[in-house]
Design an enzyme around this catalytic site. Structure first.
Site, mmCIF file in Angstrom:
data_model
loop_
_atom_site.group_PDB
_atom_site.id
_atom_site.type_symbol
_atom_site.label_atom_id
_atom_site.label_comp_id
_atom_site.label_asym_id
_atom_site.label_seq_id
_atom_site.Cartn_x
_atom_site.Cartn_y
_atom_site.Cartn_z
ATOM 1 N N ALA A 1 0.806 -1.227 0.000
ATOM 2 C CA ALA A 1 0.000 0.000 0.000
ATOM 3 C C ALA A 1 0.839 1.277 0.000
ATOM 4 C CB ALA A 1 -0.934 -0.010 1.205
ATOM 5 N N ASP B 1 -5.123 -1.854 -6.756
ATOM 6 C CA ASP B 1 -5.490 -0.561 -7.360
ATOM 7 C C ASP B 1 -5.182 -0.427 -8.852
ATOM 8 O OD1 ASP B 1 -2.710 -0.110 -7.416
ATOM 9 O OD2 ASP B 1 -2.745 0.997 -5.522
ATOM 10 N N PHE C 1 -3.396 0.456 4.798
ATOM 11 C CA PHE C 1 -4.318 -0.324 5.633
ATOM 12 C C PHE C 1 -4.072 -0.114 7.121
ATOM 13 C CE2 PHE C 1 -4.282 -2.441 1.587
ATOM 14 C CZ PHE C 1 -5.638 -2.590 1.351
ATOM 15 N N ARG C 2 -2.773 -0.008 7.468
ATOM 16 C CA ARG C 2 -2.423 0.085 8.890
ATOM 17 C C ARG C 2 -1.745 1.419 9.178
ATOM 18 N NH1 ARG C 2 -1.751 -4.589 6.608
ATOM 19 N NH2 ARG C 2 -3.022 -6.313 7.399
ATOM 20 N N CYS D 1 -25.080 -10.230 -12.304
ATOM 21 C CA CYS D 1 -24.524 -10.819 -13.522
ATOM 22 C C CYS D 1 -25.514 -10.700 -14.689
ATOM 23 C CB CYS D 1 -24.247 -12.296 -13.212
ATOM 24 S SG CYS D 1 -23.689 -13.263 -14.606
ATOM 25 N N HIS E 1 -3.435 -10.093 -4.405
ATOM 26 C CA HIS E 1 -4.716 -9.905 -3.730
ATOM 27 C C HIS E 1 -5.824 -9.503 -4.700
ATOM 28 C CE1 HIS E 1 -2.352 -9.332 0.290
ATOM 29 N NE2 HIS E 1 -2.384 -10.575 -0.129
ATOM 30 N N GLN F 1 0.708 -6.505 -3.720
ATOM 31 C CA GLN F 1 -0.425 -6.847 -2.849
ATOM 32 C C GLN F 1 -1.559 -5.855 -3.074
ATOM 33 O OE1 GLN F 1 1.395 -7.733 1.339
ATOM 34 N NE2 GLN F 1 2.842 -6.536 0.156
HETATM 35 N N1 APR Z 1 6.421 5.527 0.868
HETATM 36 C C1 APR Z 1 6.888 4.328 1.269
HETATM 37 N N2 APR Z 1 6.293 3.587 2.235
HETATM 38 C C2 APR Z 1 5.204 4.089 2.808
HETATM 39 C C3 APR Z 1 4.639 5.339 2.448
HETATM 40 C C4 APR Z 1 5.315 6.082 1.433
HETATM 41 N N3 APR Z 1 4.871 7.270 1.030
HETATM 42 N N4 APR Z 1 3.545 5.557 3.202
HETATM 43 C C5 APR Z 1 3.401 4.477 3.987
HETATM 44 N N5 APR Z 1 4.398 3.588 3.773
HETATM 45 C C6 APR Z 1 4.594 2.267 4.376
HETATM 46 C C7 APR Z 1 4.183 2.140 5.807
HETATM 47 O O1 APR Z 1 5.241 2.520 6.681
HETATM 48 C C8 APR Z 1 3.868 0.666 5.909
HETATM 49 O O2 APR Z 1 5.014 -0.088 6.196
HETATM 50 O O3 APR Z 1 3.742 1.384 3.663
HETATM 51 C C9 APR Z 1 3.375 0.303 4.489
HETATM 52 C C10 APR Z 1 1.876 0.088 4.371
HETATM 53 O O4 APR Z 1 1.523 -1.021 5.148
HETATM 54 P P1 APR Z 1 0.032 -1.589 5.208
HETATM 55 O O5 APR Z 1 -0.931 -0.459 5.333
HETATM 56 O O6 APR Z 1 0.004 -2.645 6.245
HETATM 57 O O7 APR Z 1 -0.176 -2.195 3.738
HETATM 58 P P2 APR Z 1 0.340 -3.567 3.121
HETATM 59 O O8 APR Z 1 1.621 -3.984 3.739
HETATM 60 O O9 APR Z 1 0.304 -3.414 1.655
HETATM 61 O O10 APR Z 1 -0.799 -4.554 3.580
HETATM 62 C C11 APR Z 1 -0.757 -5.893 3.138
HETATM 63 O O11 APR Z 1 -2.784 -6.388 4.248
HETATM 64 O O12 APR Z 1 -4.993 -5.942 4.941
HETATM 65 C C12 APR Z 1 -4.189 -6.524 3.982
HETATM 66 O O13 APR Z 1 -4.949 -7.141 1.879
HETATM 67 C C13 APR Z 1 -4.423 -6.034 2.575
HETATM 68 O O14 APR Z 1 -2.884 -6.085 0.708
HETATM 69 C C14 APR Z 1 -3.049 -5.679 2.060
HETATM 70 C C15 APR Z 1 -2.139 -6.441 3.000
#
Ligand code: APR
Length: 247
Positions: free
Chosen positions: A25, A105, A36-37, A149, A120, A102
């Site tokens: 993300a 988008d 997400f987090r 559908c 995903h 993952q």
């Molecule tokens: N540049 C680089 N990294 C960034 C930035 C940025 N501008 N902004 C945020 N981050 C980092 C955060 O520090 C974090 O480590 O991106 C990461 C986002 O983590 P999550 O929100 O947990 O997303 P992700 O790791 O893709 O989640 C994995 O979890 O809920 C599921 O299916 C969902 O695909 C998702 C999976």
């Protein structure tokens, strides 16, 4: 400090025989899509139950209402940023083989990447829960939820992986294979707390890849498998790497 590390990272990529990127993300945050987090994370404001497959099957209308609000009302307007674009240019110039993502988008493809494995799924496709027909998003009418559908009037499900649903077999198999083949593996913007995706960078490391990680803060990879940690925004890091690769 970062500039030395960026040069090292670019040098590794330039010399790589098989470089692979693994994104989460964080790479899309600067395209306006929330992660997400963490502080502005989706799971702080939305109950993940709406994305559990059991909930969707029982209450598709409620699930769809939430899914439309958090994904479909936002993703359509999002544009790839320079981090997505640099990865696409790297592929074109043979500095990169594939992107494993993952994210749902579709921004890697919009940026021009051809070899993308979507662990995903993607919000761009719909699949019928009854007859398994598949549709592009443009064929689904989201003004009336849940969308149905054309063939059998069954309820359409977005082709994204819900909680408690298996990862698409082909994307999973190919992603693990890519990780085995990689000699340079670039992790961008992920906490990777979800299995089996979280295992993929570890498999790359176990097979001898050098790990470059880009994140605004350390992840659980940083002190375990990462060789070069670029603690910065994805756009900033990829812009600099792109310059050094003359993209
Ligand atoms: N540049 C680089 N990294 C960034 C930035 C940025 N501008 N902004 C945020 N981050 C980092 C955060 O520090 C974090 O480590 O991106 C990461 C986002 O983590 P999550 O929100 O947990 O997303 P992700 O790791 O893709 O989640 C994995 O979890 O809920 C599921 O299916 C969902 O695909 C998702 C999976």
């Amino acid at each position: 400090m970062n500039s030395t590390k960026i040069k090292e990272a670019a040098q590794l990529i330039r010399k790589a025989k098989y470089a692979v990127a693994f994104t989460g993300a964080g790479i899309s945050v600067e395209s306006g899509i929330p992660p997400f987090r963490g502080e502005n994370g989706l799971w702080n404001v939305t109950d993940p139950i709406f994305l559990e497959i059991e909930f969707f099957n029982k209450k598709p209308f409620q699930s769809w209402q939430k899914i439309k609000e958090i994904f479909y009302d936002k993703l359509g307007d999002a544009k790839p940023n320079i981090a997505h674009e640099t990865l696409a240019k790297m592929e074109k110039r043979s500095f990169l083989e594939t992107v494993i993502t993952q994210n749902i988008d579709h921004l890697h493809q919009l940026a021009g990447s051809k070899y993308v494995y979507e662990l995903h799924g993607t919000y761009k496709n719909m699949v019928c829960t009854e007859c398994q027909s598949e549709y592009d998003l443009s064929f689904a009418n989201l003004d009336y939820l849940p969308p149905t559908c054309f063939v059998c009037k069954g309820i359409l499900k977005p082709d994204i992986v819900f909680f408690n649903e298996p990862i698409p077999h082909f994307a999973k198999k190919r992603s693990f294979k890519e990780a085995e083949k990689a000699d340079v593996f670039i992790i961008i913007g992920t906490n990777a707390e979800v299995l089996p995706a979280a295992r993929i960078p570890e498999v790359a490391k176990e097979n001898g890849a050098k790990i470059i990680e880009i994140n605004i803060q350390p992840s659980h990879y940083t002190n375990t498998i990462t060789d070069i940690f670029l603690e910065m925004k994805a756009t900033e890091a990829m812009r600099e790497i792109g310059k050094l690769l003359y993209l």
